[in-house]
Motif scaffolding. Structure first.
Motif, PDB file in Angstrom:
ATOM      1  N   LEU A 168       0.678  -1.205   0.116  1.00  0.00           N
ATOM      2  CA  LEU A 168      -0.162   0.035  -0.149  1.00  0.00           C
ATOM      3  C   LEU A 168       0.779   1.242   0.004  1.00  0.00           C
ATOM      4  N   LEU A 169       2.010   1.050   0.068  1.00  0.00           N
ATOM      5  CA  LEU A 169       2.998   2.540  -0.017  1.00  0.00           C
ATOM      6  C   LEU A 169       3.134   2.604  -1.612  1.00  0.00           C
ATOM      7  N   GLY A 170       2.923   1.779  -2.415  1.00  0.00           N
ATOM      8  CA  GLY A 170       3.012   2.086  -3.877  1.00  0.00           C
ATOM      9  C   GLY A 170       4.360   1.499  -4.545  1.00  0.00           C
ATOM     10  N   PHE A 171       4.481   1.848  -5.572  1.00  0.00           N
ATOM     11  CA  PHE A 171       5.516   1.033  -6.421  1.00  0.00           C
ATOM     12  C   PHE A 171       6.770   1.529  -5.968  1.00  0.00           C
ATOM     13  N   HIS A 172       7.817   0.974  -5.950  1.00  0.00           N
ATOM     14  CA  HIS A 172       9.334   1.201  -5.379  1.00  0.00           C
ATOM     15  C   HIS A 172       9.913   2.304  -6.062  1.00  0.00           C
ATOM     16  N   ALA A 173       9.862   2.034  -7.582  1.00  0.00           N
ATOM     17  CA  ALA A 173      10.222   3.387  -8.402  1.00  0.00           C
ATOM     18  C   ALA A 173       9.842   4.518  -8.184  1.00  0.00           C
ATOM     19  N   GLU A 174       8.463   4.441  -8.259  1.00  0.00           N
ATOM     20  CA  GLU A 174       7.586   5.691  -7.937  1.00  0.00           C
ATOM     21  C   GLU A 174       7.716   6.639  -6.627  1.00  0.00           C
ATOM     22  N   VAL A 175       7.852   5.819  -5.623  1.00  0.00           N
ATOM     23  CA  VAL A 175       7.964   6.290  -4.300  1.00  0.00           C
ATOM     24  C   VAL A 175       9.437   6.758  -4.107  1.00  0.00           C
ATOM     25  N   GLU A 176      10.519   6.178  -4.530  1.00  0.00           N
ATOM     26  CA  GLU A 176      11.763   6.409  -4.566  1.00  0.00           C
ATOM     27  C   GLU A 176      11.993   8.000  -5.238  1.00  0.00           C
ATOM     28  N   ARG A 177      11.266   8.002  -6.379  1.00  0.00           N
ATOM     29  CA  ARG A 177      11.529   9.273  -7.061  1.00  0.00           C
ATOM     30  C   ARG A 177      11.028  10.400  -6.230  1.00  0.00           C
ATOM     31  N   SER A 178      10.266  10.222  -5.441  1.00  0.00           N
ATOM     32  CA  SER A 178       9.225  11.325  -4.510  1.00  0.00           C
ATOM     33  C   SER A 178      10.232  11.905  -3.248  1.00  0.00           C
ATOM     34  N   LEU A 179      11.179  10.952  -2.859  1.00  0.00           N
ATOM     35  CA  LEU A 179      11.671  11.202  -1.427  1.00  0.00           C
ATOM     36  C   LEU A 179      12.876  12.124  -1.703  1.00  0.00           C
ATOM     37  N   PRO A 180      13.292  13.006  -0.562  1.00  0.00           N
ATOM     38  CA  PRO A 180      14.299  13.557  -0.351  1.00  0.00           C
ATOM     39  C   PRO A 180      15.852  13.043  -0.882  1.00  0.00           C
ATOM     40  N   GLU A 181      16.789  13.673  -0.933  1.00  0.00           N
ATOM     41  CA  GLU A 181      17.757  13.516  -1.653  1.00  0.00           C
ATOM     42  C   GLU A 181      18.582  12.181  -1.132  1.00  0.00           C
ATOM     43  N   ASN A 182      18.341  12.438   0.579  1.00  0.00           N
ATOM     44  CA  ASN A 182      19.193  11.533   1.437  1.00  0.00           C
ATOM     45  C   ASN A 182      18.263  10.580   2.053  1.00  0.00           C
ATOM     46  N   ILE A 183      17.070  10.185   1.480  1.00  0.00           N
ATOM     47  CA  ILE A 183      16.260   9.494   1.921  1.00  0.00           C
ATOM     48  C   ILE A 183      15.765   8.287   0.934  1.00  0.00           C
ATOM     49  N   HIS A 184      15.808   7.061   1.296  1.00  0.00           N
ATOM     50  CA  HIS A 184      15.590   6.104   0.435  1.00  0.00           C
ATOM     51  C   HIS A 184      14.689   4.864   0.785  1.00  0.00           C
ATOM     52  N   LEU A 185      14.202   4.241  -0.440  1.00  0.00           N
ATOM     53  CA  LEU A 185      13.330   3.028   0.224  1.00  0.00           C
ATOM     54  C   LEU A 185      14.415   1.959   0.095  1.00  0.00           C
ATOM     55  N   ALA A 186      14.341   1.224   1.019  1.00  0.00           N
ATOM     56  CA  ALA A 186      15.231  -0.148   1.269  1.00  0.00           C
ATOM     57  C   ALA A 186      14.572  -1.004   0.276  1.00  0.00           C
ATOM     58  N   TYR A 187      15.394  -2.206  -0.401  1.00  0.00           N
ATOM     59  CA  TYR A 187      14.750  -3.200  -0.995  1.00  0.00           C
ATOM     60  C   TYR A 187      15.485  -4.377  -0.608  1.00  0.00           C
ATOM     61  N   ASP A 188      15.015  -5.746  -0.746  1.00  0.00           N
ATOM     62  CA  ASP A 188      15.453  -6.897  -0.494  1.00  0.00           C
ATOM     63  C   ASP A 188      17.069  -6.913  -1.082  1.00  0.00           C
ATOM     64  N   ASN A 189      17.971  -7.382  -0.287  1.00  0.00           N
ATOM     65  CA  ASN A 189      19.385  -7.854  -0.961  1.00  0.00           C
ATOM     66  C   ASN A 189      19.966  -6.592  -0.952  1.00  0.00           C
ATOM     67  N   LEU A 190      19.612  -5.354  -0.450  1.00  0.00           N
ATOM     68  CA  LEU A 190      20.530  -3.965  -0.751  1.00  0.00           C
ATOM     69  C   LEU A 190      21.539  -4.139   0.203  1.00  0.00           C
ATOM     70  N   LYS A 191      22.715  -4.020  -0.007  1.00  0.00           N
ATOM     71  CA  LYS A 191      23.849  -3.557   0.775  1.00  0.00           C
ATOM     72  C   LYS A 191      24.307  -2.412   0.837  1.00  0.00           C
ATOM     73  N   ILE A 192      24.681  -1.910   1.931  1.00  0.00           N
ATOM     74  CA  ILE A 192      24.930  -0.375   2.114  1.00  0.00           C
ATOM     75  C   ILE A 192      26.465  -0.733   3.267  1.00  0.00           C
ATOM     76  N   THR A 193      27.196   0.416   2.958  1.00  0.00           N
ATOM     77  CA  THR A 193      28.514   0.557   3.904  1.00  0.00           C
ATOM     78  C   THR A 193      28.279   1.597   4.843  1.00  0.00           C
ATOM     79  N   ILE A 194      28.542   1.313   5.955  1.00  0.00           N
ATOM     80  CA  ILE A 194      28.422   2.658   7.186  1.00  0.00           C
ATOM     81  C   ILE A 194      30.048   3.090   7.258  1.00  0.00           C
TER      82      ILE A 194
END
Length: 254
Positions: free
Chosen positions: A228-254
């Motif tokens: 119910l949040l919507g399609f990942h690609a559409e929501v991702e485009r609407s977010l501020p530059e430093n905020i993202h939707l996570a997705y399965d198997n995404l790896k990030i380095t801190i």
């Protein structure tokens, strides 16, 4: 420190069984979400936060040779129902350390009594080494300080965790000011953003954005996402530059 998003979905996952909702029918792999969990790795250590019903599948997709422990946020099924699937790690390593609030430990003992049995153990059952977490008592794993963060999932107090410069909060609806102070200076924040409409026990997108602004991390990732949040690609485009939707198997380095 590397964080792997093992699952980013809500309690039913995405797609939902039998649903004809457009997001559930999406061909985009980022719209397919297992139940929420992360793998946090540093040096030679691997810790999982929550062990839901998709744990086996998640470990096959993101294989590790050893599991140093599991931190549990709370006792709901989408966060604990994969505990039996620690068996391969148990057979190689012995008892697997788990870290949880006393209430969560007692719930696990009732539901998975054979894992906690002292006598007449089934030969194929895994075993765990229990460590109780206290909400205002930090502890150390692999040389890194773990700071429990108490949040509220509706009226249920549950735990998030700050691990160095990384903080992981899921199933949040409300956070008291004294706990927010524990997040000061965090560089990477993960928090739930369930859907567009308000929900009684989860932050919706608007609330999650406001919370992210309050914390002010360099990067924020949203998780525990429903169709119910919507399609990942559409929501991702609407977010501020430093905020993202996570997705399965995404790896990030801190």
């Amino acid at each position: 420190m590397t964080v792997t998003f093992l699952g980013t979905g809500t309690s039913q996952g995405v797609p939902i069984i039998g649903s004809k909702h457009p997001v559930c029918l999406s061909n985009d792999s980022k719209d397919k979400r297992l139940r929420v969990s992360v793998l946090v790795s540093w040096d030679d250590f691997n810790y999982v936060i929550d062990c839901g019903p998709d744990f086996r599948q998640q470990m096959l997709s993101n294989p590790i040779e050893k599991l140093d422990g599991i931190l549990f946020t709370h006792e709901h099924a989408d966060h604990v129902a994969g505990i039996d699937d620690i068996r391969p790690f148990f057979f190689r390593q012995g008892d697997i350390p788990i870290y949880a609030h006393e209430r969560v430990i007692n719930s696990l003992k009732r539901r998975y009594d054979y894992i906690f049995a002292d006598e007449d153990r089934y030969p194929g059952a895994p075993a765990v080494r229990v460590h109780e977490i206290f909400k205002n008592r930090s502890f150390t794993l692999g040389g890194v300080t773990i700071v429990p963060i108490e949040v509220f999932h509706n009226r249920l107090p549950i735990l998030g965790f700050r691990i160095g410069d990384f903080a992981y909060l899921t199933d949040v609806k409300r956070v008291e000011e004294d706990q927010i102070r524990k997040l000061e200076g965090v560089k990477c924040l993960v928090v739930n953003a369930l859907r567009i409409e308000p929900h009684h026990s989860h932050l919706n997108l608007e609330e999650a954005l406001a919370f992210a602004k309050t914390i002010g991390a360099n990067k924020t990732y949203f998780t525990h996402i429903s169709h119910l949040l919507g399609f990942h690609a559409e929501v991702e485009r609407s977010l501020p530059e430093n905020i993202h939707l996570a997705y399965d198997n995404l790896k990030i380095t801190i």
